[in-house]
Design a protein around this motif. Structure first.
Motif, PDB file in Angstrom:
ATOM      1  N   LEU A 231      13.390   9.001 -31.726  1.00 13.64           N
ATOM      2  CA  LEU A 231      13.000   8.857 -30.329  1.00 13.64           C
ATOM      3  C   LEU A 231      11.615   8.224 -30.256  1.00 13.64           C
ATOM      4  O   LEU A 231      10.710   8.614 -30.997  1.00 13.64           O
ATOM      5  N   MET A 232      11.469   7.256 -29.359  1.00 13.58           N
ATOM      6  CA  MET A 232      10.144   6.692 -29.097  1.00 13.58           C
ATOM      7  C   MET A 232       9.783   6.965 -27.647  1.00 13.58           C
ATOM      8  O   MET A 232      10.504   6.570 -26.732  1.00 13.58           O
ATOM      9  N   VAL A 233       8.687   7.672 -27.438  1.00 10.21           N
ATOM     10  CA  VAL A 233       8.181   7.980 -26.106  1.00 10.21           C
ATOM     11  C   VAL A 233       6.940   7.126 -25.888  1.00 10.21           C
ATOM     12  O   VAL A 233       5.952   7.268 -26.617  1.00 10.21           O
ATOM     13  N   GLY A 234       7.003   6.236 -24.901  1.00 10.23           N
ATOM     14  CA  GLY A 234       5.950   5.249 -24.721  1.00 10.23           C
ATOM     15  C   GLY A 234       4.552   5.812 -24.730  1.00 10.23           C
ATOM     16  O   GLY A 234       3.643   5.219 -25.299  1.00 10.23           O
ATOM     17  N   GLU A 235       4.356   6.974 -24.103  1.00  9.43           N
ATOM     18  CA  GLU A 235       3.014   7.554 -24.064  1.00  9.43           C
ATOM     19  C   GLU A 235       3.090   9.054 -23.845  1.00  9.43           C
ATOM     20  O   GLU A 235       3.827   9.516 -22.965  1.00  9.43           O
TER      21      GLU A 235
END
Length: 390
Positions: A231-235
């Motif tokens: 998972l990549m969470v922008g910020e």
């Protein structure tokens, strides 16, 4: 560049009485000319700013904001701004409110933001060119040692990896390069972004929309039910999102996110200040990458200075600046046993930093010195970006 200046001069002279209205042929031609020039110069941002006597247009190239041509007549401000706002589907009647919108101009996605100023509106436009060559990890400027450490971090099956740095420090570029590296049929990868800056084939990318309730926190909760590996969470912009991301890392997901902090150790300290439980952070954090971007010396004209380092000269290949493109400086904090123990027991930033350096942390300054010695950038450029005397 001289050709563009001449085209601009001729257009303004030829059509000086025909710029009335946002849909006039002259204004359409002027906007297209400015946009095409910004793309050709590989600008990351475009600033359009009306002042008391003239309209100024500036371009951010390789991190530097520059005036590359003459100021425009002030009477062009209103039709030029209106034309761009129409293209971006923004409300042209709301000149007293800050607004945002988007334009698709060929291969380039443009993010437009307006801001009311004294008697006028200023526009800032971020250019995201999908036609540019996509980076992989080997293109990012890692030293051999740092690339090895980073690859060990991302090879983990679970845990959290944080990228930190100010705006325009290349965090998104590093994230996308990493996701492309991990993008295999055996992995399910999802991202939660605001905005989606690059589209990556084979990855499910979700745009945050706070108006509909799709916040970072809400989207991340939903993704945990989607059988994802990565998972990549922008910020990690608030405590709630950070805590959910930590929990996700604890339950077997590999999590990537960004955080605004001065360096790698400050990112750890900031999460603790947000209220993340020290024992959870110690258990899940794989590492932190802090980075900055400095201008890369032009290979065609750089010269060796008397002190043995290289200096910028300037030539036709680099628009007489001495630099061409940018390269990243990295500080990679890998969380080992000693540092995990320190995170659990200490809330003192200096203690955490001392422990990291004892464990072999190479700081941004260390990486900068190595790249100066290798002739990739200059002492002056590092001093400008890091504010350090080398």
């Amino acid at each position: 560049m001289e050709e563009f200046k001449e085209q601009l001069r001729k257009l303004i002279h030829r059509e000086r009485h025909n710029f009335a209205g946002s849909s006039s042929r002259a204004i359409v031609e002027l906007v297209d000319l400015i946009f095409n020039f910004a793309i050709k110069m590989r600008a990351s941002d475009l600033h359009i700013e009306p002042f008391e006597k003239a309209l100024r247009v500036r371009y951010r190239i390789d991190g530097h904001l520059q005036e590359l041509h003459q100021e425009l007549p002030l009477h062009l401000a209103e039709p030029l701004t209106s034309r761009i706002k129409i293209l971006a589907q923004m409300d042209t009647t709301a000149a007293f409110l800050p607004l945002d919108g988007a334009i698709r101009f060929g291969n380039v996605e443009m993010r437009v933001a307006s801001m009311p100023s004294f008697g006028a509106e200023s526009l800032t436009i971020r250019l995201l060119d999908s036609s540019l060559e996509l980076h992989n990890l080997k293109d990012l400027g890692f030293t051999t040692a740092n690339e090895k450490i980073f690859r060990q971090m991302i090879d983990s099956a679970a845990g959290m990896i944080i990228l930190t740095g100010p705006m325009n420090s290349g965090k998104s570029t590093t994230l996308y390069a990493t996701l492309r590296e991990l993008n295999q049929p055996s992995r399910s990868i999802m991202t939660l972004e605001d905005p989606i800056e690059q589209h990556v084939e084979g990855i499910s990318q979700v745009q945050v929309n706070e108006k509909t309730g799709l916040t970072f926190a809400a989207g991340l909760r939903a993704m945990l039910r989607m059988d994802c590996n990565v998972l990549m969470v922008g910020e990690a912009r608030d405590a709630e999102t950070s805590k959910i991301a930590i929990r996700a890392a604890l339950t077997g997901h590999l999590i990537f996110t960004t955080l605004h902090a001065n360096d790698s150790c400050s990112a750890v300290f900031r999460l603790l200040e947000m209220g993340v439980e020290p024992y959870l952070l110690a258990a899940t954090l794989n590492g932190v990458v802090a980075q900055r971007l400095v201008r890369r010396l032009c290979p065609h004209c750089k010269k060796i200075a008397p002190d043995g380092t290289f200096m910028a000269i300037g030539c036709e290949h680099c628009r007489s600046t001495g630099y061409n493109g940018r390269i990243a400086l990295h500080e990679i904090l890998r969380v080992d046993k000693n540092l995990r123990s320190m995170i659990r027991t200490s809330h003192d930033l200096d203690e955490i930093r001392a422990s990291a350096i004892d464990s072999g942390l190479k700081t941004l300054k260390d990486d900068a010195l190595e790249k100066v010695r290798a002739g990739l950038t200059t002492v002056e450029e590092v001093r400008r970006v890091l504010g350090l005397v080398l």
